[in-house]
Design an enzyme around this catalytic site. Structure first.
Site, PDB file in Angstrom:
ATOM      1  CD  GLU A   3      22.287  76.140  47.799  1.00 37.75           C
ATOM      2  OE1 GLU A   3      22.652  76.634  46.723  1.00 37.75           O
ATOM      3  OE2 GLU A   3      21.114  76.168  48.207  1.00 37.75           O
ATOM      4  CB  SER A  59      14.490  78.555  41.882  1.00 35.41           C
ATOM      5  OG  SER A  59      15.500  77.754  42.431  1.00 35.41           O
ATOM      6  CD  GLN A  97      20.172  80.023  47.052  1.00 37.47           C
ATOM      7  OE1 GLN A  97      19.633  79.247  47.839  1.00 37.47           O
ATOM      8  NE2 GLN A  97      21.165  79.662  46.272  1.00 37.47           N
ATOM      9  CG  ASN A 106      20.419  63.969  45.838  1.00 34.21           C
ATOM     10  OD1 ASN A 106      20.752  65.144  46.057  1.00 34.21           O
ATOM     11  ND2 ASN A 106      20.305  63.072  46.796  1.00 34.21           N
ATOM     12  CD  GLU A 107      16.801  63.102  40.569  1.00 35.20           C
ATOM     13  OE1 GLU A 107      16.951  64.259  41.012  1.00 35.20           O
ATOM     14  OE2 GLU A 107      16.035  62.273  41.110  1.00 35.20           O
ATOM     15  CB  SER A 133      14.503  78.807  51.890  1.00 39.40           C
ATOM     16  OG  SER A 133      14.459  77.628  51.161  1.00 39.40           O
TER      17      SER A 133
HETATM   18  C1  LIG Z   1      13.308  72.853  50.548  1.00 40.55           C
HETATM   19  C2  LIG Z   1      13.715  73.632  49.330  1.00 40.55           C
HETATM   20  C3  LIG Z   1      14.302  74.868  49.501  1.00 40.55           C
HETATM   21  C4  LIG Z   1      14.655  75.636  48.390  1.00 40.55           C
HETATM   22  N1  LIG Z   1      15.162  76.876  48.607  1.00 40.55           N
HETATM   23  C5  LIG Z   1      15.468  77.652  47.552  1.00 40.55           C
HETATM   24  C6  LIG Z   1      15.932  78.983  47.771  1.00 40.55           C
HETATM   25  O1  LIG Z   1      16.058  79.453  48.903  1.00 40.55           O
HETATM   26  N2  LIG Z   1      16.213  79.739  46.684  1.00 40.55           N
HETATM   27  C7  LIG Z   1      16.089  79.272  45.412  1.00 40.55           C
HETATM   28  O2  LIG Z   1      16.404  80.004  44.480  1.00 40.55           O
HETATM   29  N3  LIG Z   1      15.638  78.016  45.162  1.00 40.55           N
HETATM   30  C8  LIG Z   1      15.314  77.197  46.217  1.00 40.55           C
HETATM   31  N4  LIG Z   1      14.829  75.927  46.003  1.00 40.55           N
HETATM   32  C9  LIG Z   1      14.595  75.474  44.634  1.00 40.55           C
HETATM   33  C10 LIG Z   1      15.580  74.402  44.181  1.00 40.55           C
HETATM   34  O3  LIG Z   1      16.843  74.966  43.955  1.00 40.55           O
HETATM   35  C11 LIG Z   1      14.986  73.757  42.928  1.00 40.55           C
HETATM   36  O4  LIG Z   1      13.793  73.096  43.297  1.00 40.55           O
HETATM   37  C12 LIG Z   1      15.934  72.767  42.308  1.00 40.55           C
HETATM   38  O5  LIG Z   1      17.071  73.404  41.789  1.00 40.55           O
HETATM   39  C13 LIG Z   1      15.252  71.964  41.186  1.00 40.55           C
HETATM   40  O6  LIG Z   1      14.662  72.812  40.260  1.00 40.55           O
HETATM   41  P1  LIG Z   1      13.133  72.635  39.843  1.00 40.55           P
HETATM   42  O7  LIG Z   1      12.317  72.527  41.082  1.00 40.55           O
HETATM   43  O8  LIG Z   1      12.812  73.711  38.874  1.00 40.55           O
HETATM   44  O9  LIG Z   1      13.066  71.213  39.135  1.00 40.55           O
HETATM   45  P2  LIG Z   1      13.524  70.882  37.632  1.00 40.55           P
HETATM   46  O10 LIG Z   1      14.852  71.497  37.350  1.00 40.55           O
HETATM   47  O11 LIG Z   1      12.396  71.205  36.703  1.00 40.55           O
HETATM   48  O12 LIG Z   1      13.709  69.308  37.724  1.00 40.55           O
HETATM   49  C14 LIG Z   1      12.615  68.404  37.708  1.00 40.55           C
HETATM   50  C15 LIG Z   1      13.170  66.989  37.756  1.00 40.55           C
HETATM   51  O13 LIG Z   1      13.993  66.754  36.598  1.00 40.55           O
HETATM   52  C16 LIG Z   1      15.287  66.326  37.001  1.00 40.55           C
HETATM   53  N5  LIG Z   1      16.303  66.876  36.095  1.00 40.55           N
HETATM   54  C17 LIG Z   1      16.403  68.146  35.672  1.00 40.55           C
HETATM   55  N6  LIG Z   1      17.487  68.294  34.882  1.00 40.55           N
HETATM   56  C18 LIG Z   1      18.093  67.089  34.817  1.00 40.55           C
HETATM   57  C19 LIG Z   1      19.262  66.597  34.167  1.00 40.55           C
HETATM   58  N7  LIG Z   1      20.041  67.400  33.424  1.00 40.55           N
HETATM   59  N8  LIG Z   1      19.580  65.280  34.333  1.00 40.55           N
HETATM   60  C20 LIG Z   1      18.812  64.469  35.091  1.00 40.55           C
HETATM   61  N9  LIG Z   1      17.690  64.878  35.737  1.00 40.55           N
HETATM   62  C21 LIG Z   1      17.338  66.170  35.599  1.00 40.55           C
HETATM   63  C22 LIG Z   1      15.478  66.877  38.395  1.00 40.55           C
HETATM   64  O14 LIG Z   1      16.428  66.135  39.136  1.00 40.55           O
HETATM   65  C23 LIG Z   1      14.066  66.741  38.974  1.00 40.55           C
HETATM   66  O15 LIG Z   1      13.852  65.449  39.457  1.00 40.55           O
HETATM   67  C24 LIG Z   1      14.458  75.128  47.082  1.00 40.55           C
HETATM   68  C25 LIG Z   1      13.877  73.872  46.901  1.00 40.55           C
HETATM   69  C26 LIG Z   1      13.493  73.130  48.011  1.00 40.55           C
HETATM   70  C27 LIG Z   1      12.865  71.784  47.803  1.00 40.55           C
END
Ligand SMILES: Cc1cc2nc3c(=O)[nH]c(=O)nc-3n(C[C@H](O)[C@H](O)[C@H](O)COP(=O)(O)OP(=O)(O)OC[C@H]3O[C@@H](n4cnc5c(N)ncnc54)[C@H](O)[C@@H]3O)c2cc1C
Length: 359
Positions: free
Chosen positions: A231, A116, A113, A343-344, A148
């Protein structure tokens, strides 16, 4: 599901396969998928023409419970099987389904997928990778991350900005691409345990034919939300997985019988049963024609926190004693509150859409 328990007892690999995030483990997991497919157990809910059994959602829950109880290997093709396939059934063309699903079901193609980006995770509509129309198709450019299994996968599905002038949620196109196509660079990202569970994907003028657009060009957000509902919803994390972990925790408890942890073991075990009962009632509702909306966010928060409780309690029972399986499981459980939408963010959805609270 006649014969499933016996088949699993006779066929589940012992000892357990090496990690799927290693070259040998990847090959062995693909072999296992072929064994499952040949026996008709790879894609039970799919139509028979694609190797399935047309199983109902309720039968699928039974399949999952038996599968995890038998300690069978994780599904190397899960991104394809549980995310892309339902998207293709809902939005794909007949030609796409005929071309893609049989190879996916046999793990001839493993899918990643690619959503991100470095500046777009929770705020997925902020993606900047582009799809530019050219004769007969599209040119992809940009960077995806945290994909992933992409270190070992063959193909990917992703969301791209095809109309830079459009409003954020419009002008996005949902496309599939070959991870070995000219212009694609896959750079593995090592996890805490050193294994490359993820990869970054760099795209430099990667050509994709029109036949690999899912849904209407420019309307990719709608298709992506359909994938996301699977998902967070039922397909990615069925209760069977947590019921099996809860039973292993109970067996561990019987080894130590540490009184100070008894209530936590009971609490985690009950959590797994509660998630199972709740999912069964959701499935009853869906089978009666209902739909799964924002409540899938509540399910996602519940299973990810439950998985952490199960593993934390196990590690406390083990004390200083090393146990690679529980330790690896714990490291992966730590990611549960992040992937499939943090989860947020799910709590925002619960607050606004289920409870009707102000933004
Ligand atoms: C094990 C694992 C597998 C993954 N696999 C894939 C994959 O296969 N393909 C893919 O595309 N992505 C994948 N991801 C990425 C995942 O979808 C993102 O990490 C996730 O959506 C969070 O985005 P970010 O890491 O950019 O954090 P950010 O969006 O930058 O968030 C950082 C922090 O801010 C908080 N935050 C952000 N916005 C808000 C809001 N509006 N209100 C409150 N809190 C907020 C978040 O909860 C988090 O704690 C994977 C991630 C993990 C950990």
């Amino acid at each position: 599901m006649n014969g499933l328990r016996e088949w699993l007892a006779a066929n589940v690999p012992v000892p357990r396969l090496p990690s799927v995030d290693t070259p040998d483990g990847q090959a062995r997991h693909r072999e296992w998928e072929r064994t499952l497919f040949d026996a008709g157990w790879a894609v039970v809910t799919w139509p028979a023409e694609y190797g399935g059994r047309d199983a109902s959602l309720r039968d699928w829950l039974t399949f999952e419970e038996e599968y995890w109880a038998a300690d069978a290997p994780i599904r190397v093709g899960q991104n394809g099987l549980f995310l892309l396939a339902p998207t293709l059934f809902a939005h794909g063309t007949q030609e796409q389904r005929d071309r893609i699903l049989p190879r996916m079901a046999r793990a001839d193609d493993v899918w990643a997928q690619a959503w991100s980006e470095p500046e777009a995770g929770s705020d997925l509509a902020a993606i900047r990778s582009t799809a530019t129309p050219v004769g007969g198709g599209w040119l992809l450019n940009g960077q995806k991350t945290w994909s992933s299994r992409a270190a070992f996968a063959d193909m990917a599905f992703g969301l791209f900005r095809s109309d830079p002038a459009a409003e954020r949620h419009r002008g996005l196109t949902y496309l599939m691409f070959d991870l070995r196509a000219p212009g694609v660079t896959v750079r593995p990202i090592p996890q805490l345990n050193g294994e490359p569970g993820f990869a970054e994907i760099f795209l430099d003028d990667v050509f994709v034919p029109d036949a690999d657009v899912i849904g209407t060009p420019g309307d990719g957000w709608k298709v992506a939300m359909s994938t996301a509902s699977h998902e967070r919803g039922l397909s990615l994390r069925s209760p069977g997985r947590f019921l099996a972990t809860a039973d292993r925790l109970l067996r561990l408890w019987h080894r130590y019988e540490e009184p100070s942890l008894r209530d936590r073991v009971v609490d985690a075990w009950i959590g797994a049963q509660a998630y199972n009962l709740h999912t069964q009632s959701t499935v009853d509702r869906l089978m009666a024609g209902g739909s799964l909306g924002a409540e899938s966010s509540a399910g996602k928060v519940f299973w990810s926190e439950l998985d952490l409780r199960l593993h934390e309690t196990a590690l406390e029972l083990l004390g200083g004693e090393g146990d690679a399986r529980w330790e690896d499981g714990y490291l992966f459980a730590l990611a549960g509150p992040i992937y499939a939408g943090t989860n947020e963010v799910q709590r925002n959805v619960i607050a606004e859409r289920l409870l009707g609270l102000p933004r």
